[in-house]
Write a protein that holds these residues in place. Structure first.
Motif, mmCIF file in Angstrom:
data_model
loop_
_atom_site.group_PDB
_atom_site.id
_atom_site.type_symbol
_atom_site.label_atom_id
_atom_site.label_comp_id
_atom_site.label_asym_id
_atom_site.label_seq_id
_atom_site.Cartn_x
_atom_site.Cartn_y
_atom_site.Cartn_z
ATOM 1 N N PRO A 204 82.585 21.471 60.043
ATOM 2 C CA PRO A 204 82.445 21.466 61.494
ATOM 3 C C PRO A 204 83.656 22.048 62.246
ATOM 4 O O PRO A 204 83.479 22.893 63.106
ATOM 5 N N HIS A 205 84.865 21.621 61.935
ATOM 6 C CA HIS A 205 86.023 22.136 62.689
ATOM 7 C C HIS A 205 86.429 23.530 62.218
ATOM 8 O O HIS A 205 86.703 24.407 63.026
ATOM 9 N N GLY A 206 86.541 23.709 60.906
ATOM 10 C CA GLY A 206 86.904 25.023 60.379
ATOM 11 C C GLY A 206 88.398 25.292 60.341
ATOM 12 O O GLY A 206 88.821 26.374 59.956
ATOM 13 N N LEU A 207 89.222 24.339 60.738
ATOM 14 C CA LEU A 207 90.686 24.482 60.653
ATOM 15 C C LEU A 207 91.251 23.228 60.005
ATOM 16 O O LEU A 207 90.677 22.144 60.140
ATOM 17 N N GLU A 208 92.414 23.358 59.374
ATOM 18 C CA GLU A 208 93.045 22.224 58.706
ATOM 19 C C GLU A 208 93.445 21.137 59.716
ATOM 20 O O GLU A 208 93.505 21.385 60.926
ATOM 21 N N SER A 209 93.782 19.964 59.176
ATOM 22 C CA SER A 209 94.189 18.843 60.034
ATOM 23 C C SER A 209 95.507 19.132 60.736
ATOM 24 O O SER A 209 96.320 19.935 60.265
ATOM 25 N N THR A 210 95.707 18.486 61.862
ATOM 26 C CA THR A 210 97.010 18.482 62.528
ATOM 27 C C THR A 210 97.893 17.490 61.769
ATOM 28 O O THR A 210 97.452 16.376 61.477
ATOM 29 N N ILE A 211 99.124 17.918 61.429
ATOM 30 C CA ILE A 211 100.020 17.005 60.696
ATOM 31 C C ILE A 211 101.144 16.572 61.627
ATOM 32 O O ILE A 211 101.804 17.419 62.239
ATOM 33 N N VAL A 212 101.342 15.262 61.737
ATOM 34 C CA VAL A 212 102.480 14.761 62.523
ATOM 35 C C VAL A 212 103.315 13.818 61.671
ATOM 36 O O VAL A 212 102.810 13.143 60.769
ATOM 37 N N GLU A 213 104.601 13.805 61.983
ATOM 38 C CA GLU A 213 105.491 12.835 61.352
ATOM 39 C C GLU A 213 105.985 11.896 62.442
ATOM 40 O O GLU A 213 106.284 12.333 63.558
ATOM 41 N N ILE A 214 106.030 10.621 62.100
ATOM 42 C CA ILE A 214 106.585 9.660 63.047
ATOM 43 C C ILE A 214 108.055 9.511 62.701
ATOM 44 O O ILE A 214 108.399 9.076 61.591
ATOM 45 N N ILE A 215 108.911 9.895 63.632
ATOM 46 C CA ILE A 215 110.358 9.804 63.395
ATOM 47 C C ILE A 215 110.927 8.894 64.466
ATOM 48 O O ILE A 215 110.918 9.242 65.643
ATOM 49 N N GLY A 216 111.394 7.706 64.055
ATOM 50 C CA GLY A 216 111.738 6.689 65.044
ATOM 51 C C GLY A 216 110.445 6.348 65.772
ATOM 52 O O GLY A 216 109.419 6.073 65.152
ATOM 53 N N ASP A 217 110.488 6.400 67.117
ATOM 54 C CA ASP A 217 109.258 6.210 67.883
ATOM 55 C C ASP A 217 108.663 7.544 68.319
ATOM 56 O O ASP A 217 107.675 7.582 69.046
ATOM 57 N N GLY A 218 109.306 8.643 67.871
ATOM 58 C CA GLY A 218 108.847 9.972 68.310
ATOM 59 C C GLY A 218 107.753 10.495 67.393
ATOM 60 O O GLY A 218 107.687 10.155 66.206
ATOM 61 N N VAL A 219 106.874 11.295 67.960
ATOM 62 C CA VAL A 219 105.793 11.908 67.193
ATOM 63 C C VAL A 219 106.044 13.411 67.162
ATOM 64 O O VAL A 219 106.045 14.060 68.203
ATOM 65 N N ALA A 220 106.315 13.937 65.965
ATOM 66 C CA ALA A 220 106.651 15.359 65.844
ATOM 67 C C ALA A 220 105.521 16.090 65.139
ATOM 68 O O ALA A 220 105.064 15.658 64.078
ATOM 69 N N VAL A 221 105.072 17.175 65.720
ATOM 70 C CA VAL A 221 103.999 17.957 65.091
ATOM 71 C C VAL A 221 104.613 18.843 64.011
ATOM 72 O O VAL A 221 105.490 19.656 64.284
ATOM 73 N N LEU A 222 104.174 18.663 62.765
ATOM 74 C CA LEU A 222 104.659 19.506 61.661
ATOM 75 C C LEU A 222 103.751 20.711 61.460
ATOM 76 O O LEU A 222 104.192 21.744 60.988
ATOM 77 N N ARG A 223 102.465 20.548 61.766
ATOM 78 C CA ARG A 223 101.522 21.671 61.652
ATOM 79 C C ARG A 223 100.452 21.500 62.715
ATOM 80 O O ARG A 223 99.824 20.446 62.798
ATOM 81 N N ASP A 224 100.244 22.542 63.535
ATOM 82 C CA ASP A 224 99.125 22.509 64.477
ATOM 83 C C ASP A 224 97.830 22.582 63.693
ATOM 84 O O ASP A 224 97.757 23.232 62.638
ATOM 85 N N GLY A 225 96.796 21.929 64.201
ATOM 86 C CA GLY A 225 95.535 21.921 63.463
ATOM 87 C C GLY A 225 94.386 21.501 64.347
ATOM 88 O O GLY A 225 94.416 21.716 65.566
#
Ligand code: AMP
Ligand code: MG
Length: 323
Positions: A177-198
């Protein structure tokens, strides 16, 4: 690598049962998810996980995403803090991968994580994927079911073309259905950092993570996010206003009249994402059949899923940036 016979399975209960039996025995199986087709192995079986790296030609330093049945199942393997739980409860099942500290008690083998102290986990929103995980009763590792570095697969025929003879089976469950890989985020402290757009755009993430979605405390770098990736055999010319003689033109929007393929005539970025990898493969084949050297690709807007599509295009064109 010795050629093996790749079984063709359907998404019937009986065939999913066969796939589960294969996974239990340490085999590797292509299967549909809502993002792209994955190549599954029992995440607790080091031999099976090594077979995934070998079949794809994937560097062993590039860790795999662990697919789980539900959020409680996830908490058996990773430390789910407040922020992770909030994101998981909102987006799971769905195409969001969270990189989190692994619990010492996790049964996921070291081969899957390339020795990292973290685990990347998600719960797929696809009936076939959830049934496989549920019936196996163990976590499944699943990178995309293609040769490492090449175009991702969004239907079973792509998997057969790339990995037929190298994997034990593939389950045909229609196009993803989506056709693109998942968005990957890392939780660093309380921050949410995008490692890969998806497949989950940043605006959707921001609507849940709010001000937590910010620059990470330290530069976040995902292992295995290679400069050259998702590449067809033919060179790419990005941001093309038109296709030239001797080029295959992959267009976008109503202005791309005369394009060989159009990701979305209505300029719908979600439709473009759904069509993206399939049309990139088709354009590659057409270029090969006509002995054309270049695929020209129209400008894709940077809005919504456009950001992830443009990330893939930049990596796919990396080795021919001088064009
Ligand atoms: P894929 O190749 O689409 O299966 O995505 C796997 C990607 O997830 C890897 O290339 C990494 O970038 C990321 N990843 C997996 N495990 C971890 C981890 N423990 N820490 C950071 N990134 C990870
Ligand atoms: Mg991949």
């Amino acid at each position: 690598m010795n050629q093996i016979n790749t079984m063709e399975l359907t998404s019937s209960q009986k065939d999913i049962g066969t796939a589960v039996e294969l996974l239990r025995r340490g085999c590797i199986v292509g299967f549909p998810t809502e993002t792209v087709y994955g190549l599954a192995a029992d995440a607790t079986n080091p031999k099976a996980v090594r077979r995934i790296f070998a079949a794809k030609g994937r560097p062993s330093s590039n860790p795999l995403i662990v697919h789980l049945a539900d959020i409680e199942n996830a908490s058996d393997h990773v430390e789910l803090g407040y922020v992770a739980r909030m994101l998981g409860e909102h987006f799971w099942p769905g195409p969001l991968t969270l990189v989190l500290p692994a619990k010492p008690s996790t049964t996921v083998c070291r081969e899957a994580t390339a020795g990292a102290p973290t685990l990347a986990v998600r719960i797929p929103a696809h009936d076939v994927a959830l049934e496989l995980i549920g019936c196996l009763g163990r976590p499944i590792v699943a990178p995309s079911a293609n040769i490492s570095g090449r175009v991702s697969p969004t239907c079973a025929s792509h998997v057969r073309l790339d990995l037929g003879g190298r994997i034990d089976a593939v389950i045909d469950g229609n196009s993803c259905p989506h056709g693109l890989e998942s968005t990957i985020v890392e939780i660093i402290g309380d921050g949410v950092a995008v490692l890969r757009d998806g497949a989950i755009p940043r605006t959707q993430l921001a609507s849940v993570a709010g001000t937590l979605l910010r620059n990470p405390l330290r530069p976040a770098a995902a292992p295995g996010q290679l400069a050259s990736h998702y590449a067809p055999s033919t060179r790419l010319r990005l941001d093309a206003s038109t296709g030239q003689h001797g080029e295959v033109w992959l267009g976008f929007g109503s202005e791309a009249t005369g394009a060989d393929f159009n990701l979305s005539e209505l300029a719908d970025i979600n439709e473009a994402a759904h069509n993206f990898y399939g049309m990139l493969r088709a354009a590659d084949q057409k270029a090969a059949s006509k002995s054309y050297q270049i695929i020209a690709i129209s400008v894709i807007p940077q809005t919504g899923l456009g950001r992830a599509i443009n990330d893939r295009l930049r990596r796919a064109a990396h080795d021919n940036a001088a064009l």
